[in-house]
Motif scaffolding. Structure first.
Motif, PDB file in Angstrom:
ATOM      1  N   ARG A  14       0.820  -1.214   0.000  1.00  0.00           N
ATOM      2  CA  ARG A  14       0.000   0.000   0.000  1.00  0.00           C
ATOM      3  C   ARG A  14       0.859   1.271   0.000  1.00  0.00           C
ATOM      4  NH1 ARG A  14      -3.974  -0.902   4.964  1.00  0.00           N
ATOM      5  NH2 ARG A  14      -4.571   1.232   4.383  1.00  0.00           N
ATOM      6  N   GLY A  16       3.306   1.745  -2.080  1.00  0.00           N
ATOM      7  CA  GLY A  16       3.740   2.011  -3.443  1.00  0.00           C
ATOM      8  C   GLY A  16       5.250   1.952  -3.601  1.00  0.00           C
ATOM      9  N   GLU A  55      -6.604   4.188   1.677  1.00  0.00           N
ATOM     10  CA  GLU A  55      -6.171   3.127   0.769  1.00  0.00           C
ATOM     11  C   GLU A  55      -4.663   3.127   0.564  1.00  0.00           C
ATOM     12  OE1 GLU A  55      -8.283   3.466  -2.849  1.00  0.00           O
ATOM     13  OE2 GLU A  55     -10.256   3.031  -1.960  1.00  0.00           O
ATOM     14  N   GLN A  56      -3.997   4.209   0.847  1.00  0.00           N
ATOM     15  CA  GLN A  56      -2.562   4.317   0.635  1.00  0.00           C
ATOM     16  C   GLN A  56      -1.841   4.579   1.963  1.00  0.00           C
ATOM     17  OE1 GLN A  56      -0.963   3.838  -2.314  1.00  0.00           O
ATOM     18  NE2 GLN A  56      -2.950   3.370  -3.251  1.00  0.00           N
ATOM     19  N   ARG A  58       1.671   6.378   3.510  1.00  0.00           N
ATOM     20  CA  ARG A  58       2.715   7.363   3.218  1.00  0.00           C
ATOM     21  C   ARG A  58       3.910   7.083   4.115  1.00  0.00           C
ATOM     22  NH1 ARG A  58       3.556  12.454   5.423  1.00  0.00           N
ATOM     23  NH2 ARG A  58       1.518  12.292   6.460  1.00  0.00           N
TER      24      ARG A  58
END
Length: 371
Positions: A14, A16, A55-56, A58
Protein backbone atom coordinates in the motif's frame (compact mmCIF):
# COMPACT_ATOMS: atom_id res chain seq x y z
CA UNK A 1 17.19 -13.01 1.47
CA UNK A 2 14.79 -12.97 -1.49
CA UNK A 3 11.81 -14.49 0.39
CA UNK A 4 12.16 -11.97 3.22
CA UNK A 5 12.25 -9.04 0.78
CA UNK A 6 9.26 -10.44 -1.08
CA UNK A 7 7.27 -10.68 2.15
CA UNK A 8 8.28 -7.17 3.25
CA UNK A 9 7.31 -5.79 -0.15
CA UNK A 10 3.92 -7.52 0.09
CA UNK A 11 3.29 -6.02 3.52
CA UNK A 12 4.25 -2.53 2.25
CA UNK A 13 2.31 -2.85 -1.00
CA UNK A 14 0.00 0.00 0.00
CA UNK A 15 3.05 2.28 0.28
CA UNK A 16 3.74 2.01 -3.44
CA UNK A 17 7.21 2.80 -4.75
CA UNK A 18 8.12 4.65 -1.57
CA UNK A 19 7.92 1.41 0.34
CA UNK A 20 10.45 -0.46 -1.83
CA UNK A 21 13.51 1.01 -0.05
CA UNK A 22 11.88 0.48 3.34
CA UNK A 23 11.08 -3.15 2.45
CA UNK A 24 14.76 -3.77 1.58
CA UNK A 25 15.98 -2.34 4.90
CA UNK A 26 13.40 -4.35 6.86
CA UNK A 27 14.34 -7.58 5.06
CA UNK A 28 18.02 -7.03 5.86
CA UNK A 29 17.28 -6.31 9.53
CA UNK A 30 14.92 -9.28 10.06
CA UNK A 31 17.34 -12.08 9.04
CA UNK A 32 14.49 -13.74 7.17
CA UNK A 33 12.21 -14.16 10.22
CA UNK A 34 8.60 -13.62 9.07
CA UNK A 35 7.34 -12.59 12.51
CA UNK A 36 10.29 -10.19 12.84
CA UNK A 37 9.29 -8.61 9.51
CA UNK A 38 5.69 -8.13 10.69
CA UNK A 39 6.77 -6.57 13.96
CA UNK A 40 9.22 -4.20 12.24
CA UNK A 41 6.43 -2.98 9.94
CA UNK A 42 4.10 -2.50 12.92
CA UNK A 43 6.83 -0.66 14.85
CA UNK A 44 7.23 1.69 11.90
CA UNK A 45 3.51 2.38 12.10
CA UNK A 46 3.72 3.00 15.87
CA UNK A 47 6.65 5.42 15.38
CA UNK A 48 4.86 7.38 12.65
CA UNK A 49 7.24 6.33 9.87
CA UNK A 50 4.23 4.85 8.05
CA UNK A 51 1.09 6.98 7.99
CA UNK A 52 -2.20 5.31 7.11
CA UNK A 53 -4.11 7.55 4.67
CA UNK A 54 -6.92 5.19 3.83
CA UNK A 55 -6.17 3.13 0.77
CA UNK A 56 -2.56 4.32 0.63
CA UNK A 57 0.31 4.46 3.10
CA UNK A 58 2.71 7.36 3.22
CA UNK A 59 6.31 6.65 4.23
CA UNK A 60 8.07 9.30 6.34
CA UNK A 61 11.75 8.36 6.28
CA UNK A 62 12.73 11.16 8.66
CA UNK A 63 10.91 9.37 11.49
CA UNK A 64 13.24 6.37 11.31
CA UNK A 65 16.71 6.23 12.83
CA UNK A 66 17.96 2.80 11.82
CA UNK A 67 21.00 3.00 14.07
CA UNK A 68 18.78 3.39 17.13
CA UNK A 69 16.24 0.74 16.16
CA UNK A 70 16.47 -2.63 17.97
CA UNK A 71 18.40 -5.32 16.15
CA UNK A 72 16.57 -8.29 17.70
CA UNK A 73 12.96 -9.44 17.67
CA UNK A 74 12.69 -9.27 21.45
CA UNK A 75 14.04 -5.74 21.36
CA UNK A 76 11.42 -4.74 18.79
CA UNK A 77 8.62 -6.23 20.93
CA UNK A 78 9.88 -4.43 24.01
CA UNK A 79 10.02 -1.17 22.06
CA UNK A 80 6.40 -1.65 20.99
CA UNK A 81 5.39 -2.23 24.61
CA UNK A 82 7.20 0.94 25.68
CA UNK A 83 5.29 2.91 23.07
CA UNK A 84 1.91 1.97 24.63
CA UNK A 85 -0.04 4.24 26.94
CA UNK A 86 0.33 3.25 30.64
CA UNK A 87 -3.23 1.91 30.95
CA UNK A 88 -2.86 -0.10 27.71
CA UNK A 89 0.46 -1.54 28.83
CA UNK A 90 -0.99 -2.57 32.20
CA UNK A 91 -3.98 -4.24 30.54
CA UNK A 92 -1.66 -6.18 28.21
CA UNK A 93 0.46 -7.24 31.19
CA UNK A 94 -2.61 -8.50 33.04
CA UNK A 95 -3.67 -10.41 29.93
CA UNK A 96 -0.22 -12.02 29.70
CA UNK A 97 -0.67 -13.36 33.24
CA UNK A 98 -3.87 -15.15 32.18
CA UNK A 99 -2.08 -16.70 29.20
CA UNK A 100 -1.64 -16.65 25.44
CA UNK A 101 -5.42 -17.09 25.26
CA UNK A 102 -7.44 -15.02 27.72
CA UNK A 103 -11.03 -13.98 28.35
CA UNK A 104 -12.47 -10.54 29.01
CA UNK A 105 -14.18 -11.71 32.21
CA UNK A 106 -10.95 -13.27 33.47
CA UNK A 107 -9.15 -10.01 32.69
CA UNK A 108 -11.79 -8.15 34.69
CA UNK A 109 -11.14 -10.50 37.63
CA UNK A 110 -7.54 -9.23 37.64
CA UNK A 111 -8.31 -5.57 36.91
CA UNK A 112 -11.79 -4.15 36.39
CA UNK A 113 -10.45 -1.39 34.10
CA UNK A 114 -8.42 -3.69 31.84
CA UNK A 115 -11.22 -4.92 29.50
CA UNK A 116 -11.81 -1.34 28.40
CA UNK A 117 -8.35 -1.26 26.78
CA UNK A 118 -8.75 -4.43 24.72
CA UNK A 119 -10.12 -2.63 21.65
CA UNK A 120 -7.07 -0.34 21.52
CA UNK A 121 -4.81 -3.37 21.77
CA UNK A 122 -6.65 -4.97 18.86
CA UNK A 123 -6.11 -1.87 16.74
CA UNK A 124 -2.38 -2.10 17.38
CA UNK A 125 -2.48 -5.78 16.30
CA UNK A 126 -1.19 -6.94 19.67
CA UNK A 127 -4.21 -9.16 20.35
CA UNK A 128 -7.09 -10.42 18.23
CA UNK A 129 -10.61 -11.68 18.91
CA UNK A 130 -11.19 -15.42 18.63
CA UNK A 131 -14.21 -16.56 16.58
CA UNK A 132 -15.40 -18.89 19.36
CA UNK A 133 -15.05 -18.81 23.12
CA UNK A 134 -14.62 -21.71 25.53
CA UNK A 135 -16.91 -19.89 27.96
CA UNK A 136 -20.29 -18.69 26.76
CA UNK A 137 -20.54 -15.61 28.97
CA UNK A 138 -17.36 -13.85 27.81
CA UNK A 139 -15.34 -13.08 24.68
CA UNK A 140 -12.08 -14.92 24.06
CA UNK A 141 -8.94 -13.08 22.95
CA UNK A 142 -5.46 -14.25 21.96
CA UNK A 143 -2.02 -12.67 21.67
CA UNK A 144 -0.77 -12.18 18.14
CA UNK A 145 2.20 -14.44 18.91
CA UNK A 146 3.33 -16.55 21.85
CA UNK A 147 6.65 -14.70 21.97
CA UNK A 148 4.78 -11.42 22.40
CA UNK A 149 2.94 -12.86 25.40
CA UNK A 150 6.20 -14.10 26.93
CA UNK A 151 8.00 -10.79 26.45
CA UNK A 152 5.03 -8.97 28.01
CA UNK A 153 4.88 -11.43 30.91
CA UNK A 154 8.59 -10.87 31.61
CA UNK A 155 7.85 -7.19 32.27
CA UNK A 156 5.35 -8.00 35.06
CA UNK A 157 6.66 -7.59 38.61
CA UNK A 158 6.70 -10.72 40.79
CA UNK A 159 4.08 -9.61 43.37
CA UNK A 160 1.77 -8.59 40.54
CA UNK A 161 2.28 -12.00 38.93
CA UNK A 162 1.35 -13.95 42.08
CA UNK A 163 -1.77 -11.87 42.69
CA UNK A 164 -2.80 -12.17 39.04
CA UNK A 165 -2.31 -15.95 38.95
CA UNK A 166 -4.33 -16.34 42.17
CA UNK A 167 -7.22 -14.30 40.71
CA UNK A 168 -7.09 -16.19 37.39
CA UNK A 169 -7.06 -19.53 39.22
CA UNK A 170 -10.13 -18.62 41.26
CA UNK A 171 -11.95 -17.44 38.13
CA UNK A 172 -11.17 -20.65 36.25
CA UNK A 173 -11.94 -22.91 39.23
CA UNK A 174 -15.50 -21.58 39.27
CA UNK A 175 -16.02 -22.41 35.59
CA UNK A 176 -13.99 -25.46 34.58
CA UNK A 177 -16.51 -28.01 35.90
CA UNK A 178 -16.33 -31.10 33.69
CA UNK A 179 -14.36 -29.42 30.90
CA UNK A 180 -11.40 -31.15 29.24
CA UNK A 181 -8.21 -31.82 31.15
CA UNK A 182 -6.52 -28.90 29.38
CA UNK A 183 -8.50 -26.35 31.39
CA UNK A 184 -7.95 -28.27 34.64
CA UNK A 185 -4.21 -28.18 33.94
CA UNK A 186 -4.35 -24.44 33.18
CA UNK A 187 -6.08 -23.92 36.54
CA UNK A 188 -3.44 -26.04 38.25
CA UNK A 189 -0.67 -24.02 36.59
CA UNK A 190 -2.17 -20.77 37.87
CA UNK A 191 -2.45 -22.17 41.40
CA UNK A 192 1.15 -23.38 41.19
CA UNK A 193 2.48 -19.98 40.12
CA UNK A 194 0.36 -18.33 42.79
CA UNK A 195 2.10 -20.47 45.44
CA UNK A 196 -0.96 -22.57 46.40
CA UNK A 197 0.64 -26.05 46.32
CA UNK A 198 -2.39 -27.85 47.76
CA UNK A 199 -4.82 -26.65 45.08
CA UNK A 200 -2.20 -27.11 42.35
CA UNK A 201 -1.75 -30.76 43.39
CA UNK A 202 -5.51 -31.28 43.45
CA UNK A 203 -6.07 -29.88 39.94
CA UNK A 204 -3.05 -31.60 38.37
CA UNK A 205 -4.37 -34.91 39.75
CA UNK A 206 -7.85 -34.17 38.37
CA UNK A 207 -6.34 -33.22 35.02
CA UNK A 208 -4.43 -36.51 34.87
CA UNK A 209 -7.56 -38.54 35.68
CA UNK A 210 -9.63 -36.66 33.09
CA UNK A 211 -6.92 -37.04 30.44
CA UNK A 212 -6.65 -40.76 31.06
CA UNK A 213 -10.44 -41.09 30.87
CA UNK A 214 -10.24 -39.53 27.39
CA UNK A 215 -7.27 -41.79 26.47
CA UNK A 216 -4.89 -38.81 26.26
CA UNK A 217 -2.18 -40.86 27.94
CA UNK A 218 0.76 -38.62 27.07
CA UNK A 219 -0.98 -35.62 28.60
CA UNK A 220 -1.95 -37.69 31.65
CA UNK A 221 1.70 -38.67 32.16
CA UNK A 222 2.77 -35.03 31.97
CA UNK A 223 0.12 -33.96 34.50
CA UNK A 224 1.05 -36.77 36.91
CA UNK A 225 4.71 -35.81 36.74
CA UNK A 226 3.77 -32.21 37.53
CA UNK A 227 1.71 -33.46 40.47
CA UNK A 228 4.64 -35.54 41.77
CA UNK A 229 6.94 -32.51 41.48
CA UNK A 230 4.55 -30.52 43.67
CA UNK A 231 5.70 -29.99 47.30
CA UNK A 232 2.33 -31.25 48.50
CA UNK A 233 3.13 -34.72 47.13
CA UNK A 234 6.05 -35.26 49.51
CA UNK A 235 3.92 -37.19 52.04
CA UNK A 236 4.04 -40.96 51.53
CA UNK A 237 0.28 -41.27 51.88
CA UNK A 238 -0.16 -38.88 48.92
CA UNK A 239 2.85 -39.87 46.82
CA UNK A 240 2.31 -43.64 46.75
CA UNK A 241 -1.06 -43.52 44.93
CA UNK A 242 0.32 -41.04 42.39
CA UNK A 243 3.30 -43.31 41.72
CA UNK A 244 0.94 -46.23 41.29
CA UNK A 245 -1.04 -44.28 38.68
CA UNK A 246 2.20 -43.28 36.96
CA UNK A 247 3.35 -46.92 36.78
CA UNK A 248 -0.03 -47.98 35.39
CA UNK A 249 0.06 -45.29 32.70
CA UNK A 250 3.65 -46.15 31.82
CA UNK A 251 2.54 -49.75 31.37
CA UNK A 252 -0.24 -48.65 29.01
CA UNK A 253 2.11 -46.48 26.94
CA UNK A 254 4.85 -49.12 26.92
CA UNK A 255 7.43 -47.00 28.72
CA UNK A 256 9.11 -49.78 30.72
CA UNK A 257 11.89 -47.59 32.06
CA UNK A 258 9.41 -45.13 33.54
CA UNK A 259 7.28 -47.98 34.87
CA UNK A 260 10.24 -49.56 36.68
CA UNK A 261 11.30 -46.17 38.03
CA UNK A 262 7.79 -45.55 39.38
CA UNK A 263 7.65 -49.02 40.96
CA UNK A 264 11.00 -48.53 42.69
CA UNK A 265 10.04 -45.09 43.97
CA UNK A 266 6.73 -46.44 45.27
CA UNK A 267 8.41 -49.37 47.07
CA UNK A 268 11.18 -47.24 48.57
CA UNK A 269 8.72 -44.57 49.68
CA UNK A 270 6.41 -47.14 51.28
CA UNK A 271 9.33 -48.86 53.06
CA UNK A 272 10.69 -45.55 54.37
CA UNK A 273 7.23 -44.55 55.57
CA UNK A 274 6.79 -47.89 57.36
CA UNK A 275 10.20 -47.50 59.02
CA UNK A 276 9.36 -44.01 60.24
CA UNK A 277 6.05 -45.26 61.54
CA UNK A 278 7.76 -48.06 63.50
CA UNK A 279 10.09 -45.50 65.04
CA UNK A 280 7.11 -43.35 65.96
CA UNK A 281 8.04 -40.57 63.56
CA UNK A 282 5.16 -40.92 61.18
CA UNK A 283 1.45 -41.27 61.56
CA UNK A 284 -0.87 -43.51 59.58
CA UNK A 285 -1.00 -41.04 56.71
CA UNK A 286 -2.62 -37.69 55.98
CA UNK A 287 -6.04 -39.19 55.30
CA UNK A 288 -6.46 -41.01 58.61
CA UNK A 289 -3.93 -39.39 60.94
CA UNK A 290 -6.47 -36.92 62.27
CA UNK A 291 -9.05 -39.65 62.86
CA UNK A 292 -6.48 -41.79 64.69
CA UNK A 293 -5.49 -38.93 66.97
CA UNK A 294 -9.15 -38.20 67.67
CA UNK A 295 -9.80 -41.82 68.69
CA UNK A 296 -6.79 -41.84 71.01
CA UNK A 297 -7.96 -38.57 72.58
CA UNK A 298 -11.40 -40.05 73.19
CA UNK A 299 -9.93 -43.12 74.88
CA UNK A 300 -7.76 -40.97 77.14
CA UNK A 301 -10.75 -38.78 78.02
CA UNK A 302 -12.79 -41.84 78.93
CA UNK A 303 -10.12 -43.28 81.24
CA UNK A 304 -8.87 -40.21 83.06
CA UNK A 305 -11.10 -38.54 85.71
CA UNK A 306 -11.43 -34.80 85.80
CA UNK A 307 -9.11 -32.89 88.19
CA UNK A 308 -12.05 -31.49 90.15
CA UNK A 309 -13.21 -34.96 91.14
CA UNK A 310 -16.34 -34.93 89.01
CA UNK A 311 -17.29 -37.54 86.49
CA UNK A 312 -15.38 -37.59 83.21
CA UNK A 313 -16.68 -35.31 80.51
CA UNK A 314 -17.12 -38.21 78.10
CA UNK A 315 -19.18 -41.27 79.11
CA UNK A 316 -17.28 -44.44 79.77
CA UNK A 317 -17.43 -47.06 77.11
CA UNK A 318 -19.48 -50.09 78.31
CA UNK A 319 -17.29 -53.06 79.09
CA UNK A 320 -17.85 -55.97 76.79
CA UNK A 321 -18.90 -59.13 78.70
CA UNK A 322 -17.35 -62.46 77.81
CA UNK A 323 -19.54 -65.37 76.72
CA UNK A 324 -20.71 -67.77 79.41
CA UNK A 325 -18.44 -70.57 78.24
CA UNK A 326 -15.39 -68.34 78.58
CA UNK A 327 -16.45 -67.11 82.05
CA UNK A 328 -16.79 -70.71 83.37
CA UNK A 329 -13.40 -71.73 82.03
CA UNK A 330 -11.55 -68.54 82.94
CA UNK A 331 -10.98 -67.51 79.41
CA UNK A 332 -10.31 -70.98 78.00
CA UNK A 333 -12.72 -72.18 75.34
CA UNK A 334 -15.25 -74.66 76.66
CA UNK A 335 -14.39 -77.34 74.09
CA UNK A 336 -10.87 -77.66 75.55
CA UNK A 337 -12.33 -79.29 78.75
CA UNK A 338 -14.10 -82.05 76.85
CA UNK A 339 -11.01 -84.34 76.56
CA UNK A 340 -10.73 -84.40 80.37
CA UNK A 341 -14.40 -85.36 80.70
CA UNK A 342 -13.99 -88.20 78.21
CA UNK A 343 -10.93 -89.48 80.08
CA UNK A 344 -12.89 -89.53 83.36
CA UNK A 345 -15.69 -91.49 81.73
CA UNK A 346 -13.21 -94.12 80.51
CA UNK A 347 -11.75 -94.51 84.05
CA UNK A 348 -15.21 -95.02 85.57
CA UNK A 349 -16.09 -97.59 82.93
CA UNK A 350 -13.05 -99.71 83.90
CA UNK A 351 -13.60 -99.42 87.68
CA UNK A 352 -15.52 -101.98 89.77
CA UNK A 353 -18.66 -101.34 91.83
CA UNK A 354 -16.69 -100.88 95.05
CA UNK A 355 -14.46 -98.23 93.51
CA UNK A 356 -17.32 -95.97 92.63
CA UNK A 357 -18.57 -93.37 95.13
CA UNK A 358 -22.12 -93.78 96.49
CA UNK A 359 -24.74 -92.11 94.42
CA UNK A 360 -26.34 -89.00 95.67
CA UNK A 361 -25.46 -85.34 95.85
CA UNK A 362 -22.63 -84.62 98.22
CA UNK A 363 -21.68 -88.33 98.73
CA UNK A 364 -17.97 -88.95 99.23
CA UNK A 365 -15.99 -92.19 99.11
CA UNK A 366 -15.00 -93.92 102.40
CA UNK A 367 -11.36 -93.03 103.03
CA UNK A 368 -10.93 -94.91 106.39
CA UNK A 369 -10.51 -98.38 104.85
CA UNK A 370 -11.92 -101.74 106.04
CA UNK A 371 -12.37 -102.61 109.71
Amino acid sequence: DGDAQTMATALLLRAGEAGAELALRIAQRSDGNPFFIEELVRMCIDLGAIVDEGEQWRVVHDQLDWQRLPTTLVGVLQARLDALAPEQRRALQQASVVGVVFWDAALAALDEQAPGQVEALRQRALVHLQPDSAFDDTAEEAFHHRLLQQVTYDTVLRPMRRAGHAAAARWLAERVGDRPAEYLAITAEHYDRAGDAEQALRYFTRAASEARRRFANSAALAYLQRALANPGAAEAGVRAPLLGKLASLADVTGDRALQEQAFRAERSGTAAFAARRRRGRAGPGPACAGAGRARRTLRIGERRPRPDGLEPVLPRRPRRRRPACRRRTRGRPHHRRRPHRRAAERVLACAGPDDVAPAGRGARPDRTGPG
